[in-house]
Enzyme design. Structure first.
Site, PDB file in Angstrom:
ATOM      1  N   GLY A 156       0.842  -1.256   0.026  1.00  0.00           N
ATOM      2  CA  GLY A 156       0.092   0.125   0.190  1.00  0.00           C
ATOM      3  C   GLY A 156       0.804   1.240   0.107  1.00  0.00           C
ATOM      4  CG  ASP A 187      -3.072  -4.489  -3.927  1.00  0.00           C
ATOM      5  OD1 ASP A 187      -2.114  -4.536  -3.359  1.00  0.00           O
ATOM      6  OD2 ASP A 187      -4.319  -4.322  -3.238  1.00  0.00           O
TER       7      ASP A 187
END
Length: 382
Positions: A156, A187
């Site tokens: 993140g 991601d």
């Protein structure tokens, strides 16, 4: 009842030991409620600082005790402030950094997401949806966006920095995308920036979770600049007084500080001698449908999803990649490897996950296809 905390790379995870015999689902509900109550009742330091300094908006990730892990509360503070600064005539640049000196941001704080996913709580959708919306806002930000990525920058934290126009690494920077080790995938737009690195370097980093340090983060193309950490305060002071700087003017200042940097300047890129082999390895890996020992503990499902993700992402826009990755995130929430990865790495710490399926050969193309399938009305909209 006693509580323990484990922090490993991408994930910060809180878990409880209870002497009461309850079902796994009920235990997950209790854990989720306790975590959420703890987050709501916390009256300590603000988790993120949003300051106006000179002509700059300055974001400081302010959770140094948990390596500035990003949670949903922080996302919901940063996103509207970024939009406000983008339209504010008195704000010319945005700087984002981490407090404490050890980390910029070590990843998403998904301790509650883990429990939410087990019981079908909406947090398992909300966290990823809003995090990816923030990633997209950073990627399309109209003003210079400068991330000081000193210290640990993973998962993140990469999403908060890599899509911005400028990323400044220091000798203390430690970069990795380690998600395949816990049954996830790289991601936060990893499907966009990783395949755009030289050769198959991005695929290598995505599959293995290999860590890059210091100047190598800039040499790999993850950072745009490298500056000695002792010079960062001076650099920030110069940037906050800029009035309506162009990208070229910001680049000139960053270049001047980079040119003053001497740390590790004489050392070659750690992977220089291996780039050709990495390109060949990446081809052979899935051509032979088998992995080398370095991947033996990674989730086979995650590896296949990640390989397909980067193949597709190479020709997609950032927005399109984030829509795809939201579908993948929800597939991981529906599956079992993510929860098993968290158990093995963070809870029991036996480092021996029992993946299902357990080999690449057993991961069918149909099951991978289903992970990429549209969610219909539940798809991410940007």
């Amino acid at each position: 009842m006693t509580s323990n905390r484990a922090i490993t790379g991408q994930v910060t995870y809180y878990y409880l030991h209870s002497p009461i015999a309850v079902s796994p689902r009920l235990r997950s509900i209790h854990r989720l409620q306790r975590i959420q109550a703890h987050m709501m009742s916390s009256h300590g330091e603000p988790e993120v600082l949003l300051d106006k300094v000179g002509r700059a908006g300055v974001i400081t990730m302010n959770r140094p005790k948990v390596l500035n892990a990003l949670n949903l509360t922080m996302i919901r503070q940063i996103l509207p402030q970024l939009k406000k600064w983008e339209n504010d005539a008195e704000t010319d640049i945005v700087i984002i950094k981490g407090a404490g000196g050890k980390a910029f941001c070590a990843g998403g704080d998904i301790r509650a997401v883990t429990e939410a996913g087990k019981v079908g709580d909406s947090l398992a959708q909300d966290f990823f949806r809003e995090e990816y919306t923030l990633n997209n806002t950073i990627g399309s930000f109209k003003k210079p966006y400068i991330a000081f990525i000193g210290g640990i920058t993973m998962g993140g934290g990469v999403g908060l920095s890599v899509h911005g126009r400028f990323r400044v690494a220091t000798e203390k920077t430690l970069f990795a995308m380690p998600e395949t080790a816990i049954g996830l995938f790289p991601d936060v737009g990893g499907g966009y920036f990783l395949p755009r690195l030289q050769g198959k370097l991005g695929l290598f980093l995505a599959l293995t979770g290999f860590r890059l340090k210091g100047r190598d983060v800039q040499r790999a193309g993850v950072a745009t600049h490298f500056v000695d950490s002792v010079k960062i305060p001076d650099l920030e002071n110069e940037l906050v007084d800029f009035k309506s700087p162009s990208d070229a003017e910001v680049t000139k200042v960053l270049d001047s500080y980079q040119n003053q940097s001497s740390i590790d300047s004489d050392k070659p890129f750690v992977l220089d001698k291996h780039l050709h082999n990495i390109d060949r390895w990446a081809f052979l890996f899935f051509s032979l449908n088998s992995g080398f020992f370095v991947l033996s503990k990674m989730s086979p499902t995650s590896l296949k999803i990640t390989y397909r993700q980067l193949q597709a992402g190479a020709t997609l826009s950032l927005q399109e990649v984030l829509v795809m990755e939201y579908r993948l995130s929800q597939a991981c929430m529906r599956g079992c490897d993510f929860y098993e990865g968290v158990r093995a790495v963070l809870v029991d710490k036996d480092q021996s996950p029992k993946w299902n399926p357990s080999t690449l050969e057993e991961v069918s193309e149909q099951s991978v296809d289903e992970c990429f399938s549209s969610l219909g009305e539940k798809d991410l909209t940007l």
